[in-house]
Design a protein around this motif. Structure first.
Motif, mmCIF file in Angstrom:
data_model
loop_
_atom_site.group_PDB
_atom_site.id
_atom_site.type_symbol
_atom_site.label_atom_id
_atom_site.label_comp_id
_atom_site.label_asym_id
_atom_site.label_seq_id
_atom_site.Cartn_x
_atom_site.Cartn_y
_atom_site.Cartn_z
ATOM 1 N N ALA A 1 -4.799 -8.332 -23.827
ATOM 2 C CA ALA A 1 -3.486 -8.389 -23.176
ATOM 3 C C ALA A 1 -3.339 -9.596 -22.251
ATOM 4 O O ALA A 1 -4.300 -10.040 -21.621
ATOM 5 C CB ALA A 1 -3.247 -7.111 -22.381
ATOM 6 N N HIS A 2 -2.130 -10.091 -22.160
ATOM 7 C CA HIS A 2 -1.790 -11.138 -21.200
ATOM 8 C C HIS A 2 -1.917 -10.551 -19.796
ATOM 9 O O HIS A 2 -1.607 -9.379 -19.571
ATOM 10 C CB HIS A 2 -0.358 -11.618 -21.455
ATOM 11 N N PRO A 3 -2.397 -11.332 -18.801
ATOM 12 C CA PRO A 3 -2.544 -10.815 -17.434
ATOM 13 C C PRO A 3 -1.279 -10.151 -16.881
ATOM 14 O O PRO A 3 -1.352 -9.149 -16.162
ATOM 15 C CB PRO A 3 -2.907 -12.066 -16.624
ATOM 16 N N LEU A 4 -0.111 -10.684 -17.226
ATOM 17 C CA LEU A 4 1.143 -10.092 -16.739
ATOM 18 C C LEU A 4 1.352 -8.690 -17.295
ATOM 19 O O LEU A 4 1.911 -7.816 -16.626
ATOM 20 C CB LEU A 4 2.333 -10.992 -17.096
ATOM 21 N N VAL A 5 0.895 -8.473 -18.542
ATOM 22 C CA VAL A 5 0.990 -7.145 -19.148
ATOM 23 C C VAL A 5 0.122 -6.160 -18.363
ATOM 24 O O VAL A 5 0.529 -5.021 -18.108
ATOM 25 C CB VAL A 5 0.550 -7.188 -20.629
ATOM 26 N N LEU A 6 -1.065 -6.597 -17.966
ATOM 27 C CA LEU A 6 -1.960 -5.732 -17.201
ATOM 28 C C LEU A 6 -1.371 -5.414 -15.828
ATOM 29 O O LEU A 6 -1.474 -4.287 -15.345
ATOM 30 C CB LEU A 6 -3.331 -6.398 -17.049
ATOM 31 N N GLU A 7 -0.745 -6.399 -15.209
ATOM 32 C CA GLU A 7 -0.135 -6.164 -13.901
ATOM 33 C C GLU A 7 1.023 -5.177 -14.017
ATOM 34 O O GLU A 7 1.200 -4.294 -13.166
ATOM 35 C CB GLU A 7 0.346 -7.486 -13.299
ATOM 36 N N GLN A 8 1.826 -5.322 -15.067
ATOM 37 C CA GLN A 8 2.935 -4.387 -15.292
ATOM 38 C C GLN A 8 2.400 -2.985 -15.575
ATOM 39 O O GLN A 8 2.976 -1.986 -15.144
ATOM 40 C CB GLN A 8 3.797 -4.879 -16.453
ATOM 41 N N PHE A 9 1.283 -2.919 -16.298
ATOM 42 C CA PHE A 9 0.697 -1.644 -16.677
ATOM 43 C C PHE A 9 0.276 -0.846 -15.446
ATOM 44 O O PHE A 9 0.618 0.333 -15.306
ATOM 45 C CB PHE A 9 -0.509 -1.889 -17.591
ATOM 46 N N ILE A 10 -0.463 -1.463 -14.515
ATOM 47 C CA ILE A 10 -0.949 -0.710 -13.352
ATOM 48 C C ILE A 10 0.153 -0.439 -12.335
ATOM 49 O O ILE A 10 0.010 0.436 -11.479
ATOM 50 C CB ILE A 10 -2.134 -1.415 -12.658
ATOM 51 N N SER A 11 1.269 -1.170 -12.437
ATOM 52 C CA SER A 11 2.374 -0.945 -11.502
ATOM 53 C C SER A 11 3.088 0.377 -11.775
ATOM 54 O O SER A 11 3.891 0.834 -10.966
ATOM 55 C CB SER A 11 3.382 -2.101 -11.580
ATOM 56 N N LYS A 12 2.764 1.018 -12.902
ATOM 57 C CA LYS A 12 3.433 2.270 -13.282
ATOM 58 C C LYS A 12 2.913 3.472 -12.508
ATOM 59 O O LYS A 12 3.537 4.532 -12.523
ATOM 60 C CB LYS A 12 3.281 2.510 -14.782
ATOM 61 N N GLY A 13 1.758 3.336 -11.880
ATOM 62 C CA GLY A 13 1.255 4.462 -11.098
ATOM 63 C C GLY A 13 -0.247 4.536 -11.045
ATOM 64 O O GLY A 13 -0.959 3.778 -11.712
ATOM 65 N N ALA A 14 -0.738 5.505 -10.252
ATOM 66 C CA ALA A 14 -2.177 5.632 -10.010
ATOM 67 C C ALA A 14 -2.973 5.902 -11.277
ATOM 68 O O ALA A 14 -4.087 5.394 -11.438
ATOM 69 C CB ALA A 14 -2.421 6.744 -8.992
ATOM 70 N N VAL A 15 -2.434 6.693 -12.183
ATOM 71 C CA VAL A 15 -3.144 7.020 -13.427
ATOM 72 C C VAL A 15 -3.422 5.758 -14.227
ATOM 73 O O VAL A 15 -4.518 5.571 -14.767
ATOM 74 C CB VAL A 15 -2.337 8.024 -14.276
ATOM 75 N N TYR A 16 -2.444 4.867 -14.285
ATOM 76 C CA TYR A 16 -2.583 3.639 -15.064
ATOM 77 C C TYR A 16 -3.578 2.688 -14.398
ATOM 78 O O TYR A 16 -4.331 1.981 -15.072
ATOM 79 C CB TYR A 16 -1.212 2.977 -15.234
ATOM 80 N N PHE A 17 -3.574 2.687 -13.074
ATOM 81 C CA PHE A 17 -4.549 1.886 -12.342
ATOM 82 C C PHE A 17 -5.965 2.379 -12.633
ATOM 83 O O PHE A 17 -6.896 1.584 -12.820
ATOM 84 C CB PHE A 17 -4.253 1.964 -10.841
ATOM 85 N N GLU A 18 -6.144 3.698 -12.691
ATOM 86 C CA GLU A 18 -7.450 4.274 -12.986
ATOM 87 C C GLU A 18 -7.886 3.930 -14.409
ATOM 88 O O GLU A 18 -9.085 3.754 -14.662
ATOM 89 C CB GLU A 18 -7.424 5.797 -12.791
ATOM 90 N N VAL A 19 -6.946 3.846 -15.331
ATOM 91 C CA VAL A 19 -7.272 3.461 -16.712
ATOM 92 C C VAL A 19 -7.812 2.034 -16.743
ATOM 93 O O VAL A 19 -8.807 1.747 -17.419
ATOM 94 C CB VAL A 19 -6.037 3.594 -17.631
ATOM 95 N N LEU A 20 -7.168 1.148 -16.004
ATOM 96 C CA LEU A 20 -7.637 -0.237 -15.937
ATOM 97 C C LEU A 20 -9.051 -0.301 -15.346
ATOM 98 O O LEU A 20 -9.927 -0.999 -15.864
ATOM 99 C CB LEU A 20 -6.684 -1.084 -15.092
ATOM 100 N N ARG A 21 -9.296 0.445 -14.282
ATOM 101 C CA ARG A 21 -10.622 0.489 -13.675
ATOM 102 C C ARG A 21 -11.650 1.066 -14.648
ATOM 103 O O ARG A 21 -12.799 0.637 -14.674
ATOM 104 C CB ARG A 21 -10.587 1.329 -12.396
ATOM 105 N N TYR A 22 -11.218 2.014 -15.445
ATOM 106 C CA TYR A 22 -12.106 2.620 -16.443
ATOM 107 C C TYR A 22 -12.560 1.577 -17.459
ATOM 108 O O TYR A 22 -13.743 1.493 -17.798
ATOM 109 C CB TYR A 22 -11.370 3.765 -17.139
#
Length: 314
Positions: free
Chosen positions: A66-87
């Motif tokens: 994914a493009h870095p901007l896609v990742l930033e948009q992804f985690i901006s959706k909420g805590a669950v999505y941030f945890e997925v990125l950390r996973y």
């Protein structure tokens, strides 16, 4: 409606299929790749994984491509999505995610690492009771920091100093920089003299360990604190110690280059070490054991042979 229509990207990969390796190279902003970039469904794939609708291979491949901007948009959706990125950061091998992390904005990287740091700090009392001395960046979940380019780490240090105004947090990342980078940190990170002093002062007693780890910085840091009597006095007594460390680094570097070129064997290692002082040879052998170049039994054998040779000479 938009997501339901966008089930395939421009190159024909569906939501249920892993992204091709190196696909992210086609997402680099330029005119010919615009259509591929706009059709990318990596974000949708990670959403599907977060919602339990896609497997780990699909989700992890999307994270890697994914493009870095896609990742930033992804985690901006909420805590669950941030945890997925950390996973994903935790399960993917450090060498494989280096390119992904290198492309993160400082803001995104800080958001991730400060979360990890705060969690680490919460267990400080427990670690003290267990007498564990593990540092924050030694944790397995943070191994990827040791794969990042020195310039990327310098950029992050500068961000923490200039934007976050947290020199103590920034100073921790000095430990993942090679000695020659630390010696040129002011230039590489674009720091002012005051910012550099603030960074080193935040190390507290660690300021005296810095020139031992990175001897090339010794004269610079000595001059930097010439107006601080206490720090200057202690640093000025360390010249011989720093010189000795410099010799160890230079000697181990020469031998390590032989190892990388395939020329190192026990005989040549023994020959190189036999001309050095005993204390220096022991430190170099320790470095090589730590890097996995030699095993403990090999190290002990070489130590024994060196000891016999020196006894014979005397």
């Amino acid at each position: 409606m938009e997501i339901s229509l966008k089930t395939h990207c421009k190159i024909g990969i569906s939501l249920r299929e892993p992204c091709p390796a190196n696909c992210r190279q086609n997402l680099i902003p330029n005119e010919w790749s615009r259509e591929i970039r706009e059709s990318c469904i990596a974000g949708e794939k990670m959403n599907a994984f977060a919602e339990g609708k896609a497997g780990i291979n699909v989700g992890a491949s999307a994270f890697l491509q994914a493009h870095p901007l896609v990742l930033e948009q992804f985690i901006s959706k909420g805590a669950v999505y941030f945890e997925v990125l950390r996973y994903f950061l935790a399960i993917v091998e450090p060498d494989k995610i280096r390119e992904v992390i290198e492309a993160f904005s400082d803001k995104l990287l800080y958001k991730i690492i400060i979360h990890e740091y705060n969690t680490f700090q919460q267990t400080e009392d427990e670690r003290r009771k267990l007498r564990k001395t593990t540092t924050f960046l030694d944790l397995k979940s943070n191994e990827y920091w040791h794969t990042l380019s020195p310039q990327r780490v310098c950029s992050f240090i500068a961000y923490c100093l200039k934007e976050i105004k947290d020199p103590e947090f920034a100073s921790q990342f000095l430990t993942v920089l090679p000695p020659d980078t630390v010696s040129d940190l002011k230039t590489l990170a674009g720091l002012t003299i005051d910012e550099e002093k603030e960074l080193y002062l935040s190390l507290k007693d660690g300021i005296y360990e810095l020139p031992i780890r990175s001897p090339g910085i010794y004269n610079h840091i000595l001059k930097l604190f010439e107006d601080d009597p206490e720090i200057f006095l202690i640093l000025s007594t360390m010249e011989e110690l720093v010189s000795r460390k410099q010799q160890i680094i230079e000697s181990s570097h020469i031998i390590l280059e032989k190892y990388r070129s395939g020329k190192l064997n026990h005989q040549s290692l023994f020959a190189d070490l036999s001309v050095l002082e005993p204390e220096i040879t022991m430190e170099i052998l320790g470095i090589f054991e730590e890097k996995g170049i030699i095993g403990r039994s090999e190290k002990n054998l070489i130590k024994e042979l060196l000891s016999k040779q020196r006894n014979h000479r005397s």
